[in-house]
Scaffold this motif. Sequence first.
Motif, short mmCIF file in Angstrom:
data_model
loop_
_atom_site.label_atom_id
_atom_site.label_comp_id
_atom_site.label_asym_id
_atom_site.label_seq_id
_atom_site.Cartn_x
_atom_site.Cartn_y
_atom_site.Cartn_z
N ARG A 257 0.82 -1.22 0.00
CA ARG A 257 0.00 0.00 0.00
C ARG A 257 0.85 1.26 0.00
N HIS A 258 2.10 1.17 0.42
CA HIS A 258 2.99 2.34 0.38
C HIS A 258 3.74 2.43 -0.95
N ASN A 259 3.57 1.42 -1.79
CA ASN A 259 4.26 1.40 -3.09
C ASN A 259 3.31 1.65 -4.26
N CYS A 260 2.01 1.42 -4.03
CA CYS A 260 1.02 1.50 -5.10
C CYS A 260 -0.14 2.38 -4.65
N ARG A 261 -0.41 3.45 -5.39
CA ARG A 261 -1.46 4.39 -4.99
C ARG A 261 -2.84 3.73 -4.94
N ALA A 262 -3.11 2.82 -5.85
CA ALA A 262 -4.41 2.15 -5.85
C ALA A 262 -4.62 1.37 -4.56
N PHE A 263 -3.58 0.71 -4.07
CA PHE A 263 -3.69 -0.01 -2.80
C PHE A 263 -3.81 0.97 -1.63
N GLY B 38 -7.22 1.86 -0.86
CA GLY B 38 -8.05 0.80 -0.31
C GLY B 38 -8.58 -0.19 -1.33
N LYS B 39 -8.10 -0.11 -2.56
CA LYS B 39 -8.58 -1.04 -3.58
C LYS B 39 -7.97 -2.43 -3.40
N SER B 40 -8.74 -3.44 -3.74
CA SER B 40 -8.22 -4.80 -3.79
C SER B 40 -7.47 -5.00 -5.11
N VAL B 41 -6.82 -6.15 -5.25
CA VAL B 41 -6.14 -6.44 -6.51
C VAL B 41 -7.14 -6.45 -7.66
N VAL C 72 -7.05 -3.86 -10.82
CA VAL C 72 -6.93 -4.33 -12.20
C VAL C 72 -8.11 -3.84 -13.03
N ALA C 73 -9.32 -3.92 -12.47
CA ALA C 73 -10.52 -3.50 -13.21
C ALA C 73 -10.49 -2.01 -13.55
N SER C 74 -9.91 -1.19 -12.66
CA SER C 74 -9.86 0.25 -12.89
C SER C 74 -8.69 0.67 -13.78
N GLY C 75 -7.82 -0.28 -14.11
CA GLY C 75 -6.67 0.03 -14.94
C GLY C 75 -5.48 0.57 -14.17
N ASP C 76 -5.58 0.62 -12.83
CA ASP C 76 -4.46 1.11 -12.02
C ASP C 76 -3.33 0.08 -11.92
N LEU C 77 -3.67 -1.17 -12.10
CA LEU C 77 -2.71 -2.26 -11.97
C LEU C 77 -2.87 -3.19 -13.16
N GLU C 78 -1.75 -3.57 -13.76
CA GLU C 78 -1.78 -4.53 -14.87
C GLU C 78 -0.88 -5.71 -14.53
N LEU C 79 -1.49 -6.89 -14.47
CA LEU C 79 -0.73 -8.10 -14.18
C LEU C 79 -0.06 -8.58 -15.47
N LYS C 80 1.24 -8.70 -15.45
CA LYS C 80 1.99 -9.17 -16.61
C LYS C 80 2.32 -10.66 -16.53
N ARG C 81 2.48 -11.16 -15.33
CA ARG C 81 2.91 -12.54 -15.18
C ARG C 81 2.58 -13.02 -13.77
N VAL C 82 2.05 -14.23 -13.66
CA VAL C 82 1.82 -14.87 -12.36
C VAL C 82 2.88 -15.96 -12.19
N LEU C 83 3.48 -16.01 -11.01
CA LEU C 83 4.63 -16.88 -10.76
C LEU C 83 4.34 -17.83 -9.60
N TYR C 84 4.85 -19.03 -9.69
CA TYR C 84 4.72 -19.97 -8.57
C TYR C 84 5.80 -21.04 -8.70
N GLY C 85 6.13 -21.64 -7.57
CA GLY C 85 7.14 -22.68 -7.58
C GLY C 85 7.11 -23.48 -6.29
#
Length: 576
Positions: free
Chosen positions: A332-338, A341-344, A348-361
């Motif tokens: 929340r201190h790195n992203c204005r949308a967070f 109080g916005k959720s992920v 994403v829906a408002s265009g404030d955040l764009e997911l480029k890649r989901v990672l897992y291992g």
Amino acid sequence: RAWEKLRTSAPSPPPAFVEELPEPLPGGETPQYDVVVCGGTLGIFMATALQRRGLKVCVLERGKLAGRAQEWNISMSEMQDLVDAGGLDAEDIDGATQTPAMGEVLRAGSSSDLVAIHYGSVRAGFNSDEFAPSGSGDPRLQEIWLGDILNVGVRPAVAVERARRRFEASGGVVHEGVGVTKVGVHSNGALLHLSSPKVGQEELPTDHITAKLVIDAMGNQSPISRQARGTMRPFGICIVVGSLATGFDADNSFGDLIYTNSDLWTGDIAQKDSQGDLGSPRKQYYWEAFPAGSGSTDRTTYLFTYMDAEADRPTIEQQLEDYWDLLPTYQRHNCRAFAEGKSVEEAVASGDLELKRVLYGCFPTYKDSPLPPVASRVLAVGDASGIQSPLSFGGFGALTRHISRISDAVVEAIQSDALGREDLATVNAYLPNQSATWMFQRSMMVPLGDTRPHNFVNRLLRTNFQIMDDFGPEILKPFNQDVVQPRSLGRVLVEATKRDPLNIPLLCYYIGAPLLAEWLGHMTAMFAFDFAHHFLSGPLLAYASNLEKSGDKREAFRLRRLAEQWEYGSGQDYEL
């Protein structure tokens, strides 16, 4: 699927991938290559170092030999290790190579540069809440600044392409689209059976390749390492989930090496239940995040935890759901949308955040590491050897630390015909400082049914990291680059006992007597290795040189590996 299998079923005996045969290679063949490296993504760096040392080397890659899209995070000193070993050249290290100031971020001018991003600030911190922005001065917020540790983002595709170019220019051979189905170890060489005779449109002349030595660089799922492990269950698991996203427009000037903003977590505990007695099995979540070179507001974020492989542990999908729920609070201190109080989903829906890649291992680790060779003429490197730290699971970092040592050892092994199983076991020998880190991992996880205080892990790590920071970079930096040194560790443990004496008995209780006794054995061995390195290595190496002159090259080979074992096993190879 790998995690589900580890959780829900007992390991079954793997098929025999490597077979030792007493007779020579069939048909009177002699080895075509000095070394065949199986697995090219990380193996190409080792192959290049060996080819440029004068060996004849071939790389087999089941797929296309190319680095992944996601950046590797490393330090410039570790990149220099690759150059010193011959895996890359100095002119290959281009892009954002200048040294950034604290809070400064440098980005490469071209997408074809190797170093995509270089930032001057990386922190560690252990907190029970997301108290305040970085640099706020809030006394509740722990921020330990680590400097040049994992502060460089390297483009793997560029690194692999440049190493391959150096390799082939030196006479090395690469076969893509060629897998290995079986390895037969004969008295005068190894025969590798190939799954496909085609490389693009080019037909290979035979369905096999022969070599004096096979190097396994196929990672922790290598069929060779699976054969060596047999039915052994992992001692620990690290589950990692994360994403690369655009939209971190408030503060994207620093990275997090390891950071917490909550105590033990179940995912669905009641707000007032401070001990977390309800919900899913308790775990300590850790964050890691780095600015990405793909854009000024791009940030890679990971959520990871350490656990055992019990059936009641959460799935990767469940941890990913926790990640989406917890990310807005953490960032929340790195992203204005967070911050708004916005959720992920809302960001994403408002265009404030764009997911480029989901990672897992899923990274299983074993106490019996590094792995001894499964046969003569077979040597594992990188993740396949188990030489990486059980804390960081850093295969690339482990490779850079050991590439010069292992490359020199391989050249000497070929020249001395020291290719037996016992000879090669001295290359991946017992390292007590690596073995000692298993207790650290165990102290950072929570067994099923455990009732330790909810702040136990944070309290332990907060105290120890503060002590290391107080002692200075000569202690803080090696530990955070997976190099444990006995005298430094001893100083930290003594100081931790002084500062938080009540937590030490708790730690010993929750670790358990058997593991604690085992750890004390590794700690004793570390001090013994430290002593041997400083006082016995010189005479030992002189004796090895005399043996070599008298014609006993194999024994000289083994003694040199013993001196390296003392050095690396006590962390004395590290240079600040």
